[in-house]
Design a protein around this motif. Sequence first.
Motif, mmCIF file in Angstrom:
data_model
loop_
_atom_site.group_PDB
_atom_site.id
_atom_site.type_symbol
_atom_site.label_atom_id
_atom_site.label_comp_id
_atom_site.label_asym_id
_atom_site.label_seq_id
_atom_site.Cartn_x
_atom_site.Cartn_y
_atom_site.Cartn_z
ATOM 1 N N LYS A 1 -12.259 28.465 -3.703
ATOM 2 C CA LYS A 1 -13.401 28.232 -3.623
ATOM 3 C C LYS A 1 -13.626 26.683 -4.631
ATOM 4 N N HIS A 2 -13.640 25.819 -3.922
ATOM 5 C CA HIS A 2 -14.993 25.143 -4.859
ATOM 6 C C HIS A 2 -15.895 24.916 -4.578
ATOM 7 N N VAL A 3 -17.237 24.986 -5.387
ATOM 8 C CA VAL A 3 -18.684 25.103 -5.048
ATOM 9 C C VAL A 3 -19.252 23.769 -5.849
ATOM 10 N N LEU A 4 -19.577 22.934 -5.090
ATOM 11 C CA LEU A 4 -20.295 21.895 -5.919
ATOM 12 C C LEU A 4 -21.850 22.608 -7.270
ATOM 13 N N SER A 5 -21.458 21.573 -8.178
ATOM 14 C CA SER A 5 -22.663 21.451 -8.455
ATOM 15 C C SER A 5 -23.542 20.975 -8.275
ATOM 16 N N GLY A 6 -25.358 20.983 -8.841
ATOM 17 C CA GLY A 6 -25.991 20.167 -8.931
ATOM 18 C C GLY A 6 -26.237 19.415 -10.020
ATOM 19 N N LYS A 7 -25.925 19.514 -11.079
ATOM 20 C CA LYS A 7 -26.200 19.334 -12.137
ATOM 21 C C LYS A 7 -26.332 17.363 -12.789
ATOM 22 N N LEU A 8 -25.710 16.771 -11.588
ATOM 23 C CA LEU A 8 -25.190 15.567 -12.520
ATOM 24 C C LEU A 8 -26.174 15.158 -11.156
ATOM 25 N N THR A 9 -26.643 15.407 -9.561
ATOM 26 C CA THR A 9 -27.751 14.357 -8.672
ATOM 27 C C THR A 9 -28.819 14.742 -8.540
ATOM 28 N N ARG A 10 -29.183 15.551 -10.249
ATOM 29 C CA ARG A 10 -31.213 15.090 -10.714
ATOM 30 C C ARG A 10 -30.933 13.824 -11.769
ATOM 31 N N LEU A 11 -29.921 13.279 -12.330
ATOM 32 C CA LEU A 11 -30.144 13.010 -12.733
ATOM 33 C C LEU A 11 -31.365 11.343 -13.404
ATOM 34 N N ASN A 12 -31.971 11.759 -14.047
ATOM 35 C CA ASN A 12 -32.965 10.348 -14.093
ATOM 36 C C ASN A 12 -31.980 8.970 -14.778
ATOM 37 N N LEU A 13 -31.511 8.900 -14.214
ATOM 38 C CA LEU A 13 -30.646 7.517 -14.456
ATOM 39 C C LEU A 13 -31.122 6.458 -15.078
ATOM 40 N N SER A 14 -32.272 6.454 -16.339
ATOM 41 C CA SER A 14 -32.188 5.434 -16.736
ATOM 42 C C SER A 14 -31.220 4.309 -17.337
ATOM 43 N N ALA A 15 -31.458 3.710 -18.679
ATOM 44 C CA ALA A 15 -30.992 2.766 -18.844
ATOM 45 C C ALA A 15 -30.357 3.728 -20.510
ATOM 46 N N LYS A 16 -31.086 3.941 -20.857
ATOM 47 C CA LYS A 16 -30.772 5.145 -21.606
ATOM 48 C C LYS A 16 -29.179 6.102 -21.871
ATOM 49 N N ALA B 1 -22.241 11.690 -2.803
ATOM 50 C CA ALA B 1 -21.624 12.106 -3.286
ATOM 51 C C ALA B 1 -20.540 13.876 -2.674
ATOM 52 N N SER B 2 -21.995 14.343 -2.971
ATOM 53 C CA SER B 2 -21.994 15.875 -2.338
ATOM 54 C C SER B 2 -21.872 16.309 -1.212
ATOM 55 N N ILE B 3 -23.102 15.631 -1.100
ATOM 56 C CA ILE B 3 -23.674 15.744 0.848
ATOM 57 C C ILE B 3 -22.355 14.830 1.446
ATOM 58 N N ALA B 4 -21.902 13.791 1.005
ATOM 59 C CA ALA B 4 -20.507 13.649 1.471
ATOM 60 C C ALA B 4 -19.339 14.470 1.800
ATOM 61 N N ILE B 5 -19.105 15.202 0.325
ATOM 62 C CA ILE B 5 -17.783 16.117 0.031
ATOM 63 C C ILE B 5 -17.842 17.407 0.791
ATOM 64 N N LYS B 6 -19.202 18.365 1.273
ATOM 65 C CA LYS B 6 -19.769 19.083 2.197
ATOM 66 C C LYS B 6 -19.267 18.479 3.345
ATOM 67 N N PHE C 1 -24.117 22.155 0.892
ATOM 68 C CA PHE C 1 -24.447 21.841 -0.080
ATOM 69 C C PHE C 1 -25.574 22.987 -0.608
ATOM 70 N N GLN C 2 -26.444 23.575 -0.228
ATOM 71 C CA GLN C 2 -27.857 23.556 -0.732
ATOM 72 C C GLN C 2 -27.253 25.691 -0.729
ATOM 73 N N CYS C 3 -26.148 25.905 -0.112
ATOM 74 C CA CYS C 3 -25.292 26.971 -0.333
ATOM 75 C C CYS C 3 -24.519 27.125 -1.709
ATOM 76 N N ASP C 4 -23.825 25.884 -2.001
ATOM 77 C CA ASP C 4 -23.014 26.115 -3.164
ATOM 78 C C ASP C 4 -24.464 26.265 -4.257
ATOM 79 N N LEU C 5 -25.315 25.241 -3.984
ATOM 80 C CA LEU C 5 -26.118 25.309 -4.853
ATOM 81 C C LEU C 5 -26.878 26.839 -5.597
ATOM 82 N N LYS C 6 -26.908 27.415 -4.299
ATOM 83 C CA LYS C 6 -27.498 29.357 -4.020
ATOM 84 C C LYS C 6 -26.230 29.541 -4.718
#
Length: 290
Positions: free
Chosen positions: A54-69, A105-110, A171-176
Amino acid sequence: MKDNLITNYHCCFNSDKKPLEIYMFIDPLCPECWALEPIIKKLQLEYGQYFRLKHVLSGKLTRLNLSAKKREAIAQLWENTASRTGMSCDGSLWFENPISAPYRASIAIKAAELQGRRAGIRFLRKIQEMLFLEKQNVSNLDVLIECAKSVNLDIDEFLNDIHSDSAAKAFQCDLKILVEMEVTEIPSLVFFNENIEDEGLKITGLYPYEVYVQIIQEMLEDRPSPSPLPSLEQFLKRFKLVASKEIAIVYDMTISDVEKELKKWVLQQKVKIIQGKFGTFWRYIEKEEH
């Protein structure tokens, strides 16, 4: 490497009565998850009769602060991971075509999974190919539609679902599940056996194939026999686009032996060669294309 987990996290998804269930926690933007692909392919081919994945999606990268650094750090991580693992990914995407809304991308996969578990897996793989090989912005709706078309999803249904509450709730279910299983790193695999009294076993990160086989053996308290591997051509026909690294791991070959063999197939018009920044991929040519 391994942690005991909470008990009684057995889910009704294991309806085909396989003795093990494995939760695979991944993020579509994570290069280490991409690098896990060869291991998962071989496990499914040799021991897939013993477990359901069972694939479970993490939200780890969905909350990135995409600064240049931050983009620079991600790009370097991609390059380092590709160089170390042989699963090519090109970090220059983060400068040339950066991901603007990682969660899409995660929402699209769900949304794709609403058309079936296998449809969701095919769509996830296509997103990874578009991202890591073709440097496409997989938060762009046009790119997501292209992915959906290429894996034969119903496009009208996909577009409806991607904007619906259903995909967002999935997706929220996966995060839970992520929180409940105390998964803090990706990729992670969590193994459960049939005995609901037993705790799950968690393995975080990337390890040699034999480590995962040993865990399956321990969980089954047995020495299960691996299924025979398909022929290399059957493998390519099934998965369509595979890396030299994937073939090397599945068939216990060296990269040079894989590429020597597959270059013959290029001449025979069985495959097309696709050169990644850190490795080679091979696309199977269906018979009608020959």
